[in-house]
Design a protein around this motif. Structure first.
Motif, PDB file in Angstrom:
ATOM      1  N   GLY A 211     -47.262  29.175 -23.128  1.00 48.24           N
ATOM      2  CA  GLY A 211     -46.922  30.101 -24.215  1.00 48.24           C
ATOM      3  C   GLY A 211     -48.081  30.292 -25.167  1.00 48.24           C
ATOM      4  O   GLY A 211     -48.390  31.417 -25.579  1.00 48.24           O
ATOM      5  N   THR A 214     -50.762  32.429 -23.674  1.00 48.88           N
ATOM      6  CA  THR A 214     -50.401  33.848 -23.712  1.00 48.88           C
ATOM      7  C   THR A 214     -50.683  34.448 -25.083  1.00 48.88           C
ATOM      8  O   THR A 214     -51.177  35.571 -25.197  1.00 48.88           O
ATOM      9  CB  THR A 214     -48.906  34.020 -23.368  1.00 48.88           C
ATOM     10  OG1 THR A 214     -48.669  33.493 -22.062  1.00 48.88           O
ATOM     11  CG2 THR A 214     -48.507  35.490 -23.397  1.00 48.88           C
ATOM     12  N   PHE A 283     -44.369  30.810 -29.871  1.00 49.63           N
ATOM     13  CA  PHE A 283     -44.857  30.996 -28.504  1.00 49.63           C
ATOM     14  C   PHE A 283     -44.843  29.699 -27.683  1.00 49.63           C
ATOM     15  O   PHE A 283     -44.746  29.748 -26.453  1.00 49.63           O
ATOM     16  CB  PHE A 283     -46.232  31.659 -28.502  1.00 49.63           C
ATOM     17  CG  PHE A 283     -46.128  33.149 -28.391  1.00 49.63           C
ATOM     18  CD1 PHE A 283     -46.252  33.771 -27.163  1.00 49.63           C
ATOM     19  CD2 PHE A 283     -45.836  33.925 -29.490  1.00 49.63           C
ATOM     20  CE1 PHE A 283     -46.116  35.144 -27.041  1.00 49.63           C
ATOM     21  CE2 PHE A 283     -45.700  35.296 -29.388  1.00 49.63           C
ATOM     22  CZ  PHE A 283     -45.831  35.916 -28.153  1.00 49.63           C
ATOM     23  N   GLY A 287     -42.912  29.758 -24.229  1.00 48.56           N
ATOM     24  CA  GLY A 287     -43.504  29.222 -23.010  1.00 48.56           C
ATOM     25  C   GLY A 287     -42.527  28.331 -22.269  1.00 48.56           C
ATOM     26  O   GLY A 287     -42.425  28.383 -21.030  1.00 48.56           O
ATOM     27  N   ALA A 290     -39.900  30.577 -20.638  1.00 52.56           N
ATOM     28  CA  ALA A 290     -40.420  31.242 -19.444  1.00 52.56           C
ATOM     29  C   ALA A 290     -40.406  30.291 -18.243  1.00 52.56           C
ATOM     30  O   ALA A 290     -39.997  30.663 -17.142  1.00 52.56           O
ATOM     31  CB  ALA A 290     -41.836  31.751 -19.704  1.00 52.56           C
ATOM     32  N   VAL A 297     -44.383  34.558 -19.365  1.00 54.49           N
ATOM     33  CA  VAL A 297     -44.143  34.536 -20.818  1.00 54.49           C
ATOM     34  C   VAL A 297     -43.967  35.945 -21.367  1.00 54.49           C
ATOM     35  O   VAL A 297     -43.125  36.195 -22.232  1.00 54.49           O
ATOM     36  CB  VAL A 297     -45.296  33.811 -21.550  1.00 54.49           C
ATOM     37  CG1 VAL A 297     -45.078  33.868 -23.062  1.00 54.49           C
ATOM     38  CG2 VAL A 297     -45.395  32.372 -21.091  1.00 54.49           C
TER      39      VAL A 297
END
Length: 524
Positions: A211, A214, A283, A287, A290, A297
């Motif tokens: 995450g 990303t 994030f 992550g 995901a 993500v």
């Protein structure tokens, strides 16, 4: 303009007990829902790690300079937004009331999001949303149907919304220091601890690294895109609570000898620091989501209401110690939202107090009771989420942005008051505001915000706002969108025609020789 000491009226307005309390209150206003659910997604969509560069440029060239402008107006003229503008020049009063109208609109729907977050804090304990957070939020919780307007009350929203307004009224009645200041002094440290704990927990979730990769992997090519720079200036502007009366009002409650420039730097960097912290926490959690769902993500990343009330519940359902994450996340939303809402409604209360010479209790009731009624009638219904979505979009784009650009142009170019305001801040400021500040406020900031405004206007004219698969009725966009943005503008200049209750209300609050000298410069 005549001068007077007017110490009694000024003291009766209330004041923060110290610079520290003012800074905490200003940070409380700036750090709101947008820091947690808007910044991470905006950064992700606009170059990831590369977005930090235009973000810092926007902070230094527009955000903090505009913050200084708001501070200077409130601190020099010792009044609410309308009173400060009126003392600068009588014909500018309408700008202040325009800002007051915007704050009233924001307050009536902002309270609802806090009410949602309050319910979700408790929902997190037993993960009440089950296996379908999206269906639960829009169906079981909000009972939302097709876009439209209904009068069907949702008890699950009505009750926490009532509670939010009761808490808000109590805080406002207690006054500037005992209410607003004390709340910030308690809640901001609690917010930092709670959100810090959430970030630490999120960083240890499986997939957190993906995450963060990303979010922070830079896409340097994005820096060549004008839209990325527009997004950076827009994010800084909205996240700092500048341009619509809040910081003018708060600055008027600060001791005359306070270093406002240094305070502004602390507030500006603290706000941005919290945004970066929010990006890391959000994030890292995305992550994990995901990895748990077997998706990339970018397939689970979202912002706004979708992040808070759909994506995060899904994370909470899967994560170890998910209930703790949920309580920390939604509790942080409640605290951040409440401190921001207090500042928004205080703009209206302060203006009404100044204009009609009312006591704090009377002004609070005159403002908060109608606001609470409108909030409950419009937003505790099955159509509340749609009205909120429209009002929030249009009042931000064509209310806050527009009044900011207009007021900056008027102050800088029409009234040519920047030397007056710079001289005032330089009396006690730790950083000297010279030609560089005037150049930024006269050129860079208004041009940057005008570009953001034009881009938003072009987008909304070409493509009606909303989800194309379930479009809003045109009349809803007209009434709650364009109509609301226009109504607050008209209200502002009508309210300026109402006489002031105190005949000496517009007298210069600074009786010192330097104050008189600078004031003459502004009136030249």
């Amino acid at each position: 303009m005549a001068t007077q000491s007017s110490s009694t009226p000024e003291k009766s307005r209330g004041a923060f007990s110290s610079r520290r309390v003012f800074i905490l209150a200003a940070i409380g206003s700036a750090v709101g829902l947008g820091n947690i659910w808007r910044f991470p997604y905006v950064a992700y969509e606009n170059g990831g790690g590369a977005f930090i560069l235009p973000y810092i440029v926007a902070l230094l060239t527009a955000g903090i300079p505009f913050l200084f402008l708001d501070y200077a107006l409130g601190h020099r003229f010792r009044g609410s937004a309308p009173l400060s503008f009126a003392r600068l020049r009588r014909g500018a009063e309408g700008l202040g009331w325009w800002q007051v109208g915007i704050c009233f609109v924001i307050a009536v729907y902002y309270a609802v999001i806090i009410a949602w977050a309050l319910r979700y804090t408790f929902f997190s304990v037993d993960k009440a949303w089950g296996d379908d957070p999206n269906g639960f939020f829009f169906g079981d919780f909000l009972e939302a149907g097709d876009p439209g307007v209904t009068v069907d009350i949702v008890p699950g929203v009505l009750v926490p919304l009532l509670l939010v307004w009761l808490v808000l009224i109590v805080v406002l009645v207690l006054g500037v220091q005992k209410g607003i200041g004390a709340t910030a002094a308690i809640f901001i440290p609690v917010l930092i601890l709670a959100f810090g704990a959430l970030v630490v927990r999120a960083l240890f979730l499986p997939g957190a690294g993906a995450g963060l990769d990303t979010l922070f992997t830079p896409s340097w090519a994005a820096l060549a895109e004008p839209s990325v720079w527009v997004a950076a200036f827009g994010q800084i502007f909205f996240s700092l609570s500048i341009g619509f009366g809040i910081m003018i009002t708060y600055a008027s409650y600060v001791d005359r000898d306070t270093d406002m420039v240094g305070s502004g730097l602390v507030v500006g960097f603290a706000n941005s620091g919290f945004e970066l912290l929010a990006g890391i926490g959000v994030f890292a959690a995305l992550g994990f989501m995901a990895q748990a769902s077997g998706k990339a993500v970018d397939e689970v990343a979202s912002g706004g209401i979708g992040l808070a009330f759909v994506a995060f519940p899904a994370i909470i359902s899967e994560a170890p110690a998910g209930a703790l994450i949920g309580v920390l996340f939604f509790g942080s939303l409640v605290i951040a939202g409440l401190t921001s809402l207090i500042s928004v409604i205080e703009v209206v209360v302060s203006a009404v107090r100044d204009k009609f010479a009312l006591s704090r209790v009377a002004a609070t009731m005159v403002v908060a009771l109608p606001a609470a009624l409108v909030s409950l009638v419009l937003f505790s219904t099955t159509s509340g989420v749609y009205v909120l979505d429209i009002a929030d979009h249009f009042i931000n784009q064509f209310g806050i942005l527009l009044v900011a650009v207009v007021s900056m142009v008027v102050v800088a170019w029409v009234l040519r008051a920047l030397p007056l305001l710079a001289d005032h801040l330089n009396l006690t400021g730790s950083v000297h505001l010279g030609t560089w500040w005037r150049a930024l406020v006269m050129v860079i900031t208004p041009v940057a915000l005008a570009i953001v405004l034009v881009d938003a206007f072009r987008t909304d004219v070409q493509t009606p706002y909303g989800d194309p698969s379930a479009p809003f009725p045109a009349w809803m966009l007209g009434v709650f969108g364009w109509g609301t943005a226009a109504a607050v503008l008209v209200f502002g200049f009508l309210a300026a025609m109402v006489p002031w209750a105190r005949h000496d209300a517009l007298a210069d609050p600074d009786p010192s020789p330097s104050g008189r000298h600078v004031e003459k410069g502004a009136e030249a």
